[in-house]
Design a protein around this motif. Structure first.
Motif, PDB file in Angstrom:
ATOM      1  N   GLU A  52       0.835  -1.204   0.000  1.00 45.36           N
ATOM      2  CA  GLU A  52       0.000   0.000   0.000  1.00 45.36           C
ATOM      3  C   GLU A  52       0.871   1.256   0.000  1.00 45.36           C
ATOM      4  O   GLU A  52       1.902   1.322   0.676  1.00 45.36           O
ATOM      5  N   ASP A  53       0.428   2.258  -0.745  1.00 44.39           N
ATOM      6  CA  ASP A  53       1.188   3.503  -0.809  1.00 44.39           C
ATOM      7  C   ASP A  53       0.393   4.670  -0.239  1.00 44.39           C
ATOM      8  O   ASP A  53       0.530   5.817  -0.665  1.00 44.39           O
ATOM      9  N   TYR A  54      -0.441   4.366   0.746  1.00 41.38           N
ATOM     10  CA  TYR A  54      -1.239   5.419   1.375  1.00 41.38           C
ATOM     11  C   TYR A  54      -1.472   5.081   2.840  1.00 41.38           C
ATOM     12  O   TYR A  54      -1.314   3.945   3.279  1.00 41.38           O
ATOM     13  N   GLN A  55      -1.860   6.121   3.580  1.00 37.47           N
ATOM     14  CA  GLN A  55      -2.321   5.940   4.950  1.00 37.47           C
ATOM     15  C   GLN A  55      -3.621   6.728   5.067  1.00 37.47           C
ATOM     16  O   GLN A  55      -3.674   7.905   4.708  1.00 37.47           O
ATOM     17  N   GLU A  56      -4.664   6.061   5.549  1.00 38.93           N
ATOM     18  CA  GLU A  56      -5.985   6.692   5.589  1.00 38.93           C
ATOM     19  C   GLU A  56      -6.298   7.162   7.004  1.00 38.93           C
ATOM     20  O   GLU A  56      -6.334   6.372   7.947  1.00 38.93           O
ATOM     21  N   MET A  57      -6.544   8.439   7.128  1.00 37.34           N
ATOM     22  CA  MET A  57      -6.881   9.057   8.402  1.00 37.34           C
ATOM     23  C   MET A  57      -8.095   9.973   8.214  1.00 37.34           C
ATOM     24  O   MET A  57      -8.093  10.818   7.311  1.00 37.34           O
ATOM     25  N   ASN A  58      -9.116   9.764   9.023  1.00 39.78           N
ATOM     26  CA  ASN A  58     -10.323  10.611   8.966  1.00 39.78           C
ATOM     27  C   ASN A  58     -10.915  10.701   7.555  1.00 39.78           C
ATOM     28  O   ASN A  58     -11.350  11.763   7.108  1.00 39.78           O
ATOM     29  N   GLY A  59     -10.895   9.572   6.878  1.00 38.08           N
ATOM     30  CA  GLY A  59     -11.501   9.503   5.556  1.00 38.08           C
ATOM     31  C   GLY A  59     -10.656  10.048   4.428  1.00 38.08           C
ATOM     32  O   GLY A  59     -11.084  10.068   3.269  1.00 38.08           O
ATOM     33  N   VAL A  60      -9.434  10.488   4.722  1.00 41.49           N
ATOM     34  CA  VAL A  60      -8.550  11.052   3.701  1.00 41.49           C
ATOM     35  C   VAL A  60      -7.314  10.161   3.558  1.00 41.49           C
ATOM     36  O   VAL A  60      -6.702   9.772   4.551  1.00 41.49           O
ATOM     37  N   ARG A  61      -6.970   9.844   2.315  1.00 43.77           N
ATOM     38  CA  ARG A  61      -5.777   9.042   2.063  1.00 43.77           C
ATOM     39  C   ARG A  61      -4.587   9.958   1.756  1.00 43.77           C
ATOM     40  O   ARG A  61      -4.648  10.801   0.869  1.00 43.77           O
ATOM     41  N   HIS A  62      -3.521   9.756   2.510  1.00 45.88           N
ATOM     42  CA  HIS A  62      -2.286  10.494   2.308  1.00 45.88           C
ATOM     43  C   HIS A  62      -1.224   9.531   1.786  1.00 45.88           C
ATOM     44  O   HIS A  62      -1.187   8.365   2.178  1.00 45.88           O
ATOM     45  N   HIS A  63      -0.363  10.016   0.913  1.00 43.90           N
ATOM     46  CA  HIS A  63       0.693   9.142   0.394  1.00 43.90           C
ATOM     47  C   HIS A  63       1.597   8.684   1.536  1.00 43.90           C
ATOM     48  O   HIS A  63       2.094   9.497   2.317  1.00 43.90           O
ATOM     49  N   PHE A  64       1.797   7.370   1.617  1.00 43.95           N
ATOM     50  CA  PHE A  64       2.691   6.818   2.625  1.00 43.95           C
ATOM     51  C   PHE A  64       3.101   5.420   2.189  1.00 43.95           C
ATOM     52  O   PHE A  64       2.258   4.579   1.897  1.00 43.95           O
ATOM     53  N   SER A  65       4.390   5.187   2.138  1.00 48.85           N
ATOM     54  CA  SER A  65       4.919   3.883   1.746  1.00 48.85           C
ATOM     55  C   SER A  65       5.934   3.417   2.771  1.00 48.85           C
ATOM     56  O   SER A  65       6.935   4.110   3.020  1.00 48.85           O
ATOM     57  N   ASP A  66       5.697   2.263   3.392  1.00 49.02           N
ATOM     58  CA  ASP A  66       6.667   1.717   4.345  1.00 49.02           C
ATOM     59  C   ASP A  66       8.032   1.559   3.684  1.00 49.02           C
ATOM     60  O   ASP A  66       9.071   1.847   4.279  1.00 49.02           O
ATOM     61  N   ARG A  67       8.019   1.081   2.455  1.00 45.20           N
ATOM     62  CA  ARG A  67       9.278   0.864   1.733  1.00 45.20           C
ATOM     63  C   ARG A  67      10.056   2.168   1.582  1.00 45.20           C
ATOM     64  O   ARG A  67      11.269   2.220   1.853  1.00 45.20           O
ATOM     65  N   GLU A  68       9.374   3.206   1.152  1.00 47.29           N
ATOM     66  CA  GLU A  68      10.036   4.499   0.971  1.00 47.29           C
ATOM     67  C   GLU A  68      10.581   5.036   2.290  1.00 47.29           C
ATOM     68  O   GLU A  68      11.686   5.605   2.340  1.00 47.29           O
ATOM     69  N   GLU A  69       9.819   4.842   3.353  1.00 44.20           N
ATOM     70  CA  GLU A  69      10.261   5.340   4.659  1.00 44.20           C
ATOM     71  C   GLU A  69      11.500   4.595   5.154  1.00 44.20           C
ATOM     72  O   GLU A  69      12.397   5.197   5.759  1.00 44.20           O
ATOM     73  N   VAL A  70      11.560   3.289   4.904  1.00 41.59           N
ATOM     74  CA  VAL A  70      12.744   2.508   5.298  1.00 41.59           C
ATOM     75  C   VAL A  70      13.972   2.990   4.537  1.00 41.59           C
ATOM     76  O   VAL A  70      15.047   3.205   5.132  1.00 41.59           O
ATOM     77  N   LEU A  71      13.850   3.164   3.231  1.00 45.05           N
ATOM     78  CA  LEU A  71      14.992   3.602   2.424  1.00 45.05           C
ATOM     79  C   LEU A  71      15.451   4.999   2.827  1.00 45.05           C
ATOM     80  O   LEU A  71      16.659   5.278   2.875  1.00 45.05           O
ATOM     81  N   GLU A  72      14.492   5.876   3.123  1.00 49.00           N
ATOM     82  CA  GLU A  72      14.839   7.238   3.539  1.00 49.00           C
ATOM     83  C   GLU A  72      15.565   7.227   4.882  1.00 49.00           C
ATOM     84  O   GLU A  72      16.575   7.936   5.080  1.00 49.00           O
ATOM     85  N   ALA A  73      15.057   6.411   5.817  1.00 46.59           N
ATOM     86  CA  ALA A  73      15.692   6.327   7.140  1.00 46.59           C
ATOM     87  C   ALA A  73      17.093   5.738   7.033  1.00 46.59           C
ATOM     88  O   ALA A  73      18.032   6.212   7.688  1.00 46.59           O
ATOM     89  N   ALA A  74      17.259   4.704   6.210  1.00 48.75           N
ATOM     90  CA  ALA A  74      18.572   4.081   6.034  1.00 48.75           C
ATOM     91  C   ALA A  74      19.584   5.092   5.479  1.00 48.75           C
ATOM     92  O   ALA A  74      20.755   5.118   5.901  1.00 48.75           O
ATOM     93  N   LYS A  75      19.120   5.931   4.574  1.00 48.99           N
ATOM     94  CA  LYS A  75      20.001   6.962   3.983  1.00 48.99           C
ATOM     95  C   LYS A  75      20.373   8.008   5.028  1.00 48.99           C
ATOM     96  O   LYS A  75      21.553   8.355   5.190  1.00 48.99           O
ATOM     97  N   ASP A  76      19.376   8.485   5.769  1.00 53.31           N
ATOM     98  CA  ASP A  76      19.644   9.526   6.759  1.00 53.31           C
ATOM     99  C   ASP A  76      20.522   9.032   7.902  1.00 53.31           C
ATOM    100  O   ASP A  76      21.336   9.796   8.455  1.00 53.31           O
ATOM    101  N   LEU A  77      20.352   7.750   8.254  1.00 53.51           N
ATOM    102  CA  LEU A  77      21.098   7.186   9.400  1.00 53.51           C
ATOM    103  C   LEU A  77      22.415   6.541   8.990  1.00 53.51           C
ATOM    104  O   LEU A  77      23.118   5.972   9.837  1.00 53.51           O
ATOM    105  N   ASN A  78      22.710   6.583   7.674  1.00 49.24           N
ATOM    106  CA  ASN A  78      23.948   5.979   7.135  1.00 49.24           C
ATOM    107  C   ASN A  78      24.081   4.500   7.507  1.00 49.24           C
ATOM    108  O   ASN A  78      25.139   4.034   7.888  1.00 49.24           O
ATOM    109  N   LEU A  79      22.976   3.784   7.386  1.00 43.50           N
ATOM    110  CA  LEU A  79      22.988   2.351   7.708  1.00 43.50           C
ATOM    111  C   LEU A  79      23.454   1.537   6.510  1.00 43.50           C
ATOM    112  O   LEU A  79      23.170   1.872   5.363  1.00 43.50           O
TER     113      LEU A  79
END
Length: 488
Positions: free
Chosen positions: A461-488
């Protein structure tokens, strides 16, 4: 095109009018009615589209397919069929020029493993230089283009439209997930798959809007062996004999446990290395091969063996088969998104207790330093799922981070409180971080060397639904971004 040119495979009775009417389209939504369109009337549980015949005729449609003998306007052509959904499938195939017959077609059914297995088949074929179209949970995939679909197996018209697009794009192969509902609702009527693959079956999709009971579910699942040329089934499944007893195709079997099958997995090993986490095994029988698959878990041995069983008939270079399996990626299904000396991060769609238990138990086979689980539960869904998933995490994970999933119209903190109430009873260690992005980052920042982190519930899934609204959110993208920022 004359209407009669689309009727070659259809049993029908002419109620009135001429079959020589010129037509160029098929519609089953009255809002799309126009001159030149054949309107297929279907009687559903909530809407009976026969009621729209006068309005459709007014919009210009002069040809109707009906499954009820209803009054008809003067000056239109109408044929009667026993089942309009089946008629829609057969008419759609004709309307698009029978595109499925212009590719090698592979249908995959089963309770679990359909998505992973279809991706495996596609990955190997592409590693062999073949162009492949795919249809399933992730949508209609043609090259780099992905079109979302409402159902695992779309309506028949959309199927044949997609098949035509695949042929026009140069696809030589088409692999698709075939749901039990697809057979029950005649979405695949008239399609004969070159290969039909059955992964497994267990009670599922039973309810008022799906199947009456397990017997009906099994019946429709088994239809794949009546609509394919070669059939392949998991002989380890407890219902193997029931499913295959009336098979109308050339039948083969695969197994991890039984001798005498056509394809057998032997010498199974779980491999965990900084640059590779997955499985190794040997295929024996009609086809002999040693493979590495970069997706963890014993059940993925079954999925890979199922895929290899089909691929063995396609005269592919064995080295490319091995390459495809070793380097495949299935979006959100046991997907290894990050590996390093510090930790391995896996994203998976597990969103109930059964799939969560299976996932966490599987990862235990790799003997991680710690097994860390990041998960939440969807709002406006049965609360039992929260309690059972909290219990599973508390028992099977070394550390759990409770966070948000798709909270929908519920408060995230209320969902977390329900999960907490069950995880506390297990004595398992946990913390609560409501923001999912922060939870993912925390799990990686505080990882210890050798940790495995399972981020579950949303998968592809590439969204997170809150209060009836879907916002873009991808677990995969967040992992890659965190790995880059944390130099893992």
């Amino acid at each position: 095109m004359k209407f009669k040119d689309w009727l070659n495979d259809l049993k029908y009775e002419v109620l009135q009018g001429s079959l020589d009417e010129e037509v160029d389209e098929i519609v089953y939504d009255s809002r799309k009615a126009r001159e030149g369109a054949v309107f297929v009337c279907m009687k559903g549980t909530k809407v009976d589209s026969h009621e729209f015949i006068p309005a459709v005729a007014e919009a210009g449609s002069k040809v109707f397919v009906v499954e009820e003998r209803v009054p008809l306007p003067q000056g239109v052509t109408a044929i009667y069929v026993h089942n309009a959904r089946e008629a829609l499938a057969l008419l759609s195939a004709a309307r698009f020029g029978y595109p499925a017959e212009k590719m090698v077609t592979i249908g995959v059914t089963g309770t679990k493993g359909k998505t992973t297995t279809t991706h495996m088949i596609k990955a190997v074929l592409e590693a062999c230089g073949k162009k492949v179209g795919m249809i399933g949970t992730t949508g209609i995939v043609i090259g780099e283009t992905v079109t979302p679909t409402k159902n695992t197996t779309p309506e028949s018209y959309e199927l044949h439209e997609a098949f035509k697009s695949m042929v026009e794009a140069g696809c030589q192969y088409m692999v698709m997930e075939v749901s039990s509902q697809a057979y029950k609702m005649h979405r695949v009527a008239g399609i004969t798959f070159d290969y039909g693959l059955f992964t497994n079956i267990s009670p599922d999709h039973i309810g008022p809007d799906e199947h009456a009971d397990f017997e009906e579910y099994l019946f429709y699942k088994s239809r794949i062996f009546h609509t394919c040329k070669k059939g392949i089934m998991n002989q380890d499944d407890a219902h193997f004999e029931e499913v295959t007893k009336d098979a109308a195709c050339e039948l083969y079997s695969f197994s991890m446990d039984r001798e005498g099958t056509d394809f057998k997995a032997e010498n199974i090993h779980f491999v965990s290395q900084p640059d590779f986490v997955g499985i190794e095994f040997d295929v024996k029988g009609r086809y002999n091969l040693s493979v590495r698959v970069n997706i963890p878990g014993r059940f993925n041995v079954a999925n890979a063996l199922a895929a290899v069983s089909v691929l063995s008939f396609l005269d592919l270079p064995k080295d490319r088969v091995c390459h495809g399996l070793e380097h495949l990626s299935v979006n959100g299904r046991m997907e290894i998104v990050h590996t390093s000396d510090k930790c391995t991060v896996i994203v998976d769609y597990a969103h109930n207790a059964i799939s969560m238990e299976s996932l966490l138990s599987t990862l235990r086979d790799y003997h991680p330093k710690r097994l860390v689980c990041v998960f939440g539960c969807g709002g406006n869904r049965a609360k039992d799922r929260r309690y059972s998933m909290g219990d599973s995490a508390g028992r099977l994970a070394d550390f759990t981070i409770i966070t948000a999933d798709n909270s929908r119209f519920e408060k995230t903190e209320d969902i977390i409180a329900d999960i907490r109430s069950s995880i506390v009873k297990t004595g398992g260690e946990f913390i609560e971080i409501p923001d999912r992005r922060e939870a993912i980052r925390y799990s990686m920042e505080h990882a210890k060397p050798g940790d495995m982190i399972a981020i579950i519930g949303k998968g592809h899934e590439d969204y997170q639904e809150m209060n009836g609204v879907r916002h873009h959110f991808s677990d995969r993208e967040e992992v890659l971004e965190a790995a880059k920022d944390l130099n893992l």
